[in-house]
Design an enzyme around this catalytic site. Sequence first.
Site, PDB file in Angstrom:
ATOM      1  CG  ASP A  26       2.562   7.936  -2.570  1.00 44.92           C
ATOM      2  OD1 ASP A  26       3.037   8.193  -3.846  1.00 44.92           O
ATOM      3  OD2 ASP A  26       3.454   6.739  -2.650  1.00 44.92           O
ATOM      4  CG  HIS A 166      -1.300   7.259   1.534  1.00 46.15           C
ATOM      5  ND1 HIS A 166      -0.325   7.552   1.939  1.00 46.15           N
ATOM      6  CD2 HIS A 166      -0.331   6.246   0.777  1.00 46.15           C
ATOM      7  CE1 HIS A 166       0.970   6.051   2.147  1.00 46.15           C
ATOM      8  NE2 HIS A 166       0.479   5.834   1.221  1.00 46.15           N
TER       9      HIS A 166
END
Length: 216
Positions: A26, A166
Amino acid sequence: MLGRAAGWGALGGGPQDSDRVALTFDDGPSPRTPELLEILAQHTARATFFVTAPACEAHPELLQKLLDSPHQVEAHGRWHRHAMLLTPWQEWAQIGWHPRAGQTGPLLYRPPYGGHSPLTLPLTWLAGRQIALWDVEGRDWTDADAPTLAQQTLARIRPGSVVLLHDGPAVTPELLTLLLEGLKARGLQASTLAELPMQRIRLRQGLKRVWASYGG
């Protein structure tokens, strides 16, 4: 809370008899993206990147690098803001934005923080998108070191799992390397969400997710 924890109506993990696990990133693209792509290439692995509009605007060359790669690129929103902090028309714009808008095929949307408002599901349906969640968190936003995070993450991974990582934290490249080595040792292949493939979260699976989050 139930939207994220239970995930009813969204897409979750894949078949449990699969030999695949989906690694997802993400918040990118970021200056860390090329390093992640290099590690994935070294391990002949594929992943899915959920990108945000501000990051794409800041790093258009890295977005293009992702789009030209064998990896899957999906939407993480026009703003990195929880759905409950958006007005209805802002959430409509949030869900409607996609780095591959105009292309054919299903387009995925991962709400920031996995957060839902009462309108998230109907707006996603109206926009022709599908919500894509996860069932294992790599927790690379914490202060723990990569070996600790890898050990904890691998302990939770099952065939068909979707792992949340991430694009940005300094620990993520080392964590990614350790995860890929751990998956290989277990005979599991890192794939895109499309290759997994994801399955819709129904009542029973949603209850299991809630128990795992709050009770188990």
